[in-house]
Write a protein that holds these residues in place. Sequence first.
Motif, PDB file in Angstrom:
ATOM      1  N   LEU A 161       4.517 -18.486  57.877  1.00 33.85           N
ATOM      2  CA  LEU A 161       5.783 -17.926  58.338  1.00 33.85           C
ATOM      3  C   LEU A 161       5.817 -16.409  58.161  1.00 33.85           C
ATOM      4  O   LEU A 161       6.318 -15.680  59.028  1.00 33.85           O
ATOM      5  CB  LEU A 161       6.953 -18.571  57.594  1.00 33.85           C
ATOM      6  N   ALA A 162       5.254 -15.940  57.061  1.00 35.90           N
ATOM      7  CA  ALA A 162       5.227 -14.493  56.811  1.00 35.90           C
ATOM      8  C   ALA A 162       4.388 -13.776  57.862  1.00 35.90           C
ATOM      9  O   ALA A 162       4.792 -12.728  58.390  1.00 35.90           O
ATOM     10  CB  ALA A 162       4.687 -14.220  55.418  1.00 35.90           C
ATOM     11  N   PHE A 199      -0.565 -30.298  60.756  1.00 33.37           N
ATOM     12  CA  PHE A 199      -0.088 -29.057  60.129  1.00 33.37           C
ATOM     13  C   PHE A 199      -1.058 -27.921  60.422  1.00 33.37           C
ATOM     14  O   PHE A 199      -0.644 -26.791  60.742  1.00 33.37           O
ATOM     15  CB  PHE A 199       0.078 -29.280  58.631  1.00 33.37           C
ATOM     16  N   ASP A 200      -2.346 -28.206  60.349  1.00 30.73           N
ATOM     17  CA  ASP A 200      -3.365 -27.212  60.716  1.00 30.73           C
ATOM     18  C   ASP A 200      -3.216 -26.788  62.174  1.00 30.73           C
ATOM     19  O   ASP A 200      -3.240 -25.589  62.494  1.00 30.73           O
ATOM     20  CB  ASP A 200      -4.770 -27.790  60.521  1.00 30.73           C
ATOM     21  N   ILE A 201      -3.082 -27.778  63.048  1.00 31.13           N
ATOM     22  CA  ILE A 201      -3.030 -27.494  64.485  1.00 31.13           C
ATOM     23  C   ILE A 201      -1.839 -26.617  64.822  1.00 31.13           C
ATOM     24  O   ILE A 201      -1.965 -25.630  65.567  1.00 31.13           O
ATOM     25  CB  ILE A 201      -2.963 -28.810  65.297  1.00 31.13           C
ATOM     26  N   TYR A 202      -0.677 -26.962  64.305  1.00 30.08           N
ATOM     27  CA  TYR A 202       0.533 -26.191  64.635  1.00 30.08           C
ATOM     28  C   TYR A 202       0.445 -24.754  64.118  1.00 30.08           C
ATOM     29  O   TYR A 202       0.929 -23.820  64.768  1.00 30.08           O
ATOM     30  CB  TYR A 202       1.775 -26.877  64.067  1.00 30.08           C
ATOM     31  N   ARG A 203      -0.187 -24.563  62.985  1.00 25.38           N
ATOM     32  CA  ARG A 203      -0.358 -23.195  62.472  1.00 25.38           C
ATOM     33  C   ARG A 203      -1.351 -22.417  63.329  1.00 25.38           C
ATOM     34  O   ARG A 203      -1.146 -21.230  63.603  1.00 25.38           O
ATOM     35  CB  ARG A 203      -0.822 -23.227  61.017  1.00 25.38           C
ATOM     36  N   ILE A 204      -2.406 -23.095  63.769  1.00 20.08           N
ATOM     37  CA  ILE A 204      -3.370 -22.433  64.659  1.00 20.08           C
ATOM     38  C   ILE A 204      -2.689 -22.015  65.957  1.00 20.08           C
ATOM     39  O   ILE A 204      -2.922 -20.918  66.478  1.00 20.08           O
ATOM     40  CB  ILE A 204      -4.562 -23.364  64.953  1.00 20.08           C
ATOM     41  N   LYS A 219       6.947 -26.162  60.659  1.00 24.28           N
ATOM     42  CA  LYS A 219       7.979 -26.384  59.639  1.00 24.28           C
ATOM     43  C   LYS A 219       8.354 -27.864  59.566  1.00 24.28           C
ATOM     44  O   LYS A 219       8.534 -28.419  58.484  1.00 24.28           O
ATOM     45  CB  LYS A 219       9.215 -25.536  59.945  1.00 24.28           C
ATOM     46  N   ALA A 220       8.456 -28.496  60.736  1.00 22.68           N
ATOM     47  CA  ALA A 220       8.849 -29.906  60.773  1.00 22.68           C
ATOM     48  C   ALA A 220       7.806 -30.799  60.112  1.00 22.68           C
ATOM     49  O   ALA A 220       8.140 -31.706  59.338  1.00 22.68           O
ATOM     50  CB  ALA A 220       9.082 -30.342  62.222  1.00 22.68           C
TER      51      ALA A 220
END
Length: 213
Positions: free
Chosen positions: A202-203, A165-170, A178-179
Amino acid sequence: MNNPLIKKIIAAAAVIFILYIAYYGSFLPLRKSQTFIKTLKGLQTIRSYEEFEKAFSVPINMPSPIGQEELVRNTSNIVLNLLQRGGGNPELAAALVDFLERYFNPILERGRGMSFEQNLYILGAINELAFFQTNQVKYLLAAKNHYSQGLELGPRRPQFLYGMFDIYRIEGDIPQAKAIAERILGQWPNDTRTKDALAEFLAKSQAPVQEKQ
């Protein structure tokens, strides 16, 4: 078996075998662990990476049939703590990661072990921190690789779910973020921190698009 010479040879061989087992099975692991404990006690006196490498290389390089993986992992926990308190020193972060990988790579190449997933997680976390402190993409990719391997082995383990989750946001990967958030919330629906983190991500990701409109 009544031959006294044969009995003496067998007795001598038995003694040698017992000494061998005692030396390699008890003495070497004990000496290795005692040296590591002594190194830990002197940790507060270490003032540079060179001193750190010199100190911790001694117990890690000691020969022993058991204990190497545990000692390397314990050292990695120390490195993780140092990076968390390191104040963003990129040279130190890079040196510490390189030091660890020299010893962890042979362990990872075996691809198995009771603590293999734990090894993957701590290396992922260390490389993630190293990315933030060095801004070098290779550490982000390494963290992603370790977390991905861990997720394949333990699809429900929180360490790897949150790591990815951290990696995908980075990376700014909205669909994957989201997945993976859905997978996390599917197991822990009351996890408000993940909900808030996803909403914030997302914002921020959609803000430039809205501004252009």
